[in-house]
Scaffold this active site. Structure first.
Site, mmCIF file in Angstrom:
data_model
loop_
_atom_site.group_PDB
_atom_site.id
_atom_site.type_symbol
_atom_site.label_atom_id
_atom_site.label_comp_id
_atom_site.label_asym_id
_atom_site.label_seq_id
_atom_site.Cartn_x
_atom_site.Cartn_y
_atom_site.Cartn_z
ATOM 1 N N ASP A 13 4.210 -12.965 8.947
ATOM 2 C CA ASP A 13 3.102 -13.432 9.796
ATOM 3 C C ASP A 13 3.199 -12.839 11.197
ATOM 4 O O ASP A 13 4.289 -12.509 11.659
ATOM 5 C CB ASP A 13 3.163 -14.967 9.860
ATOM 6 C CG ASP A 13 1.859 -15.556 10.370
ATOM 7 O OD1 ASP A 13 0.846 -14.834 10.453
ATOM 8 O OD2 ASP A 13 1.862 -16.752 10.711
ATOM 9 N N HIS A 30 -1.123 -4.611 11.329
ATOM 10 C CA HIS A 30 -0.786 -4.554 9.898
ATOM 11 C C HIS A 30 -0.019 -3.264 9.583
ATOM 12 O O HIS A 30 0.915 -3.262 8.791
ATOM 13 C CB HIS A 30 -2.044 -4.642 9.041
ATOM 14 C CG HIS A 30 -2.724 -5.970 9.130
ATOM 15 N ND1 HIS A 30 -2.049 -7.158 9.090
ATOM 16 C CD2 HIS A 30 -4.048 -6.306 9.279
ATOM 17 C CE1 HIS A 30 -2.902 -8.168 9.201
ATOM 18 N NE2 HIS A 30 -4.114 -7.673 9.312
ATOM 19 N N LEU A 124 17.548 -3.475 -6.064
ATOM 20 C CA LEU A 124 16.767 -4.590 -5.502
ATOM 21 C C LEU A 124 15.457 -4.780 -6.261
ATOM 22 O O LEU A 124 14.748 -3.813 -6.535
ATOM 23 C CB LEU A 124 16.443 -4.272 -4.028
ATOM 24 C CG LEU A 124 15.636 -5.331 -3.286
ATOM 25 C CD1 LEU A 124 16.525 -6.521 -2.918
ATOM 26 C CD2 LEU A 124 14.996 -4.741 -2.015
HETATM 27 C C1 FPP Z 1 -0.167 -12.024 8.554
HETATM 28 O O1 FPP Z 1 -0.418 -11.634 9.876
HETATM 29 C C2 FPP Z 1 -0.043 -10.859 7.736
HETATM 30 C C3 FPP Z 1 -0.867 -10.562 6.703
HETATM 31 C C4 FPP Z 1 -2.017 -11.396 6.322
HETATM 32 C C5 FPP Z 1 -0.689 -9.341 5.944
HETATM 33 C C6 FPP Z 1 0.703 -8.872 5.733
HETATM 34 C C7 FPP Z 1 0.642 -7.414 5.555
HETATM 35 C C8 FPP Z 1 1.567 -6.521 5.972
HETATM 36 C C9 FPP Z 1 2.850 -6.890 6.567
HETATM 37 C C10 FPP Z 1 1.345 -5.077 5.879
HETATM 38 C C11 FPP Z 1 0.751 -4.675 4.628
HETATM 39 C C12 FPP Z 1 1.725 -4.654 3.535
HETATM 40 C C13 FPP Z 1 1.324 -4.451 2.286
HETATM 41 C C14 FPP Z 1 2.350 -4.210 1.234
HETATM 42 C C15 FPP Z 1 -0.111 -4.432 1.928
HETATM 43 P P1 FPP Z 1 -1.750 -12.171 10.547
HETATM 44 O O2 FPP Z 1 -2.766 -11.101 10.434
HETATM 45 O O3 FPP Z 1 -2.134 -13.482 9.973
HETATM 46 O O4 FPP Z 1 -1.273 -12.330 12.038
HETATM 47 P P2 FPP Z 1 -1.781 -13.419 13.082
HETATM 48 O O5 FPP Z 1 -1.423 -14.771 12.517
HETATM 49 O O6 FPP Z 1 -0.990 -13.080 14.311
HETATM 50 O O7 FPP Z 1 -3.242 -13.214 13.247
#
Ligand code: FPP
Length: 230
Positions: A13, A30, A124
């Site tokens: 997150d 991201h 892994l």
């Molecule tokens: C949460 O941050 C993250 C996500 C919803 C996506 C996680 C994705 C990645 C780490 C990269 C992509 C990886 C793959 C394998 C597709 P948020 O956007 O909710 O952050 P915020 O809470 O600060 O808005």
């Protein structure tokens, strides 16, 4: 180093906040999150992990703007295309959990290719949760149980768990959540029954092997009782 955790599950997150803090669009966060994932996958085996599960796209994430949804789908494809050689070389076995049938064709193809290519690997086990929701997984498992015509009296926790997406994974020992929120957000609801939880204030794009190691050091100090008296 081994801290006694076989399976760590991570809620990645804070990508959006990381980007906002830099005045950048969320997609930049991201992309940086993808780099963090690379670092953590590289570090995991030397910290004694056998399984690593990461929450990449939840069943709720479809509510985000279409550009962001597209960007996340494209990042998955990019990750698989650009990293598969290295992952395979490192003996990583790729798995996916979640309802892949709703994902774009291209994602499904790359996912299947990655699973096939790494299916014999013995290193892994990396489980990427795409279009995953814990409640949705339980409902889909119930459908499988009903479709198999199982005798209700024969169903127990073990046989039910074998119908979950995580049938091939042990329950996580430790759930790590980046960026400070103290919620499971529908991640592995069944599997986290006895998991330890570690929340770090770092945004996911700032995560690396050192933060993972810190979390495992804290985990190793915890006394796990699984409901007993220890
Ligand atoms: C949460 O941050 C993250 C996500 C919803 C996506 C996680 C994705 C990645 C780490 C990269 C992509 C990886 C793959 C394998 C597709 P948020 O956007 O909710 O952050 P915020 O809470 O600060 O808005």
């Amino acid at each position: 180093m081994n801290y006694g955790a076989r399976h760590v599950a991570i809620i990645m997150d804070g990508n959006g906040r990381w980007a906002a803090a830099r005045g950048e669009p969320r997609v930049v966060g991201h992309r940086a999150g993808l780099e963090a994932l690379r670092r953590v996958v590289r570090a995991a085996p030397s910290l004694g992990l056998e399984y690593l599960s990461v929450y990449a796209f939840s069943t709720e994430n479809w509510k985000r703007p279409p550009e962001e949804v597209d960007a996340l789908m494209n990042l998955l494809v990019e990750y698989l295309r650009s990293q598969i050689d290295e992952l395979d070389r490192e003996h990583v076995k790729m798995l996916f959990i979640g309802d892949s049938t709703a994902l774009p064709e291209l994602c499904q193809e790359e996912m299947e290719r990655a699973v096939r290519r790494t299916s014999q690997n013995t290193g892994l086990k990396l489980a990427i949760a795409m279009n995953y929701g814990g409640r949705d997984e339980i409902v889909r498992a119930v459908r499988r149980v009903l479709a198999a015509g199982l005798d209700p009296a024969a169903l127990d926790e073990g046989s039910f768990a074998s119908h979950l997406d995580t049938a091939d994974l042990p329950d996580p020992d430790l759930v790590i959540r980046a960026s400070g929120e103290m919620r499971l957000s529908n991640f592995m609801l069944w599997q986290t029954a006895y998991a330890e939880i570690y929340v770090t204030p770092q945004y996911w794009p700032d995560f690396d092997g050192a933060v993972l190691q810190q979390a495992l050091e804290v985990f190793a100090q915890r006394e796990r009782r699984f409901g007993g008296l220890g």
